[in-house]
Design a protein around this motif. Sequence first.
Motif, short mmCIF file in Angstrom:
data_model
loop_
_atom_site.label_atom_id
_atom_site.label_comp_id
_atom_site.label_asym_id
_atom_site.label_seq_id
_atom_site.Cartn_x
_atom_site.Cartn_y
_atom_site.Cartn_z
N SER A 104 0.84 -1.21 0.00
CA SER A 104 0.00 0.00 0.00
C SER A 104 0.87 1.25 0.00
N GLN A 105 0.24 2.38 -0.23
CA GLN A 105 0.95 3.66 -0.16
C GLN A 105 1.51 3.89 1.24
N ARG A 109 5.38 4.50 2.18
CA ARG A 109 5.86 5.67 2.94
C ARG A 109 6.67 5.23 4.15
N ARG A 125 12.72 3.64 -5.04
CA ARG A 125 11.60 2.77 -5.36
C ARG A 125 11.77 2.20 -6.75
N GLU A 129 5.95 6.51 -10.04
CA GLU A 129 5.07 7.33 -9.21
C GLU A 129 3.61 7.05 -9.57
N PHE A 132 2.62 4.00 -7.81
CA PHE A 132 2.42 4.34 -6.40
C PHE A 132 1.03 4.97 -6.19
N GLU A 133 0.66 5.90 -7.05
CA GLU A 133 -0.62 6.60 -6.92
C GLU A 133 -1.83 5.67 -7.10
N ARG A 135 -1.96 2.53 -6.06
CA ARG A 135 -2.02 1.55 -4.98
C ARG A 135 -3.03 1.98 -3.93
N ALA A 137 -4.51 3.06 -0.40
CA ALA A 137 -3.93 4.00 0.57
C ALA A 137 -3.33 3.28 1.77
#
Length: 193
Positions: A104-105, A109, A125, A129, A132-133, A135, A137
Amino acid sequence: LGSGDILVFLPGEREIREAADALRKSPLRRHDEILPLFARLSNAEQHKIFHPSDTKRRIVLATNVAETSLTVPGIKYVIDTGLARVKRYSARAKVEQLHVEKISQAAARQRAGRCGRVSAGVCIRLYSEEDFEQRSAFTDPEIIRSNLAAVILRMAALNLGDVAAFPFLEAPDQRYINDGFQVLLELGAVEET
């Protein structure tokens, strides 16, 4: 990369062993210490990651246990593959399976933050990006991806009332509750009533 040790997140033991073999064979990494970290290693092998080397760069290859459970001295760089092995229960097949899934994001993080490190560092990573967006939350809570038989049995022993009416933060699907009861009935752990 500059000086400092490297922590690489991989989904499981097989991927860690394969990466360790490839790194040990690489002429670019012949002076580095390659340290796998997964559950089936002996305690002595696992504890090697906590002893920094003065002469060699260490490359620690770990599962997602290093996201929240470990701080390794000397880690400056994190390489995030974006994958983890996640336990999910299949009510249809009546088995728990470990699937390799995108993290997940929130987990990404965590990996980019201070995970595994005692000071600021760099996270690389190995996904875009845009990926990532897209995925989720947050990681799905374990209560909604597990066999609920043990939870139901514990709740019954503690007289917590109807499982379906319990105010879970993330309530499990009714079919998983039904499946948990069915498993317990088959085992003779609970009665129909």
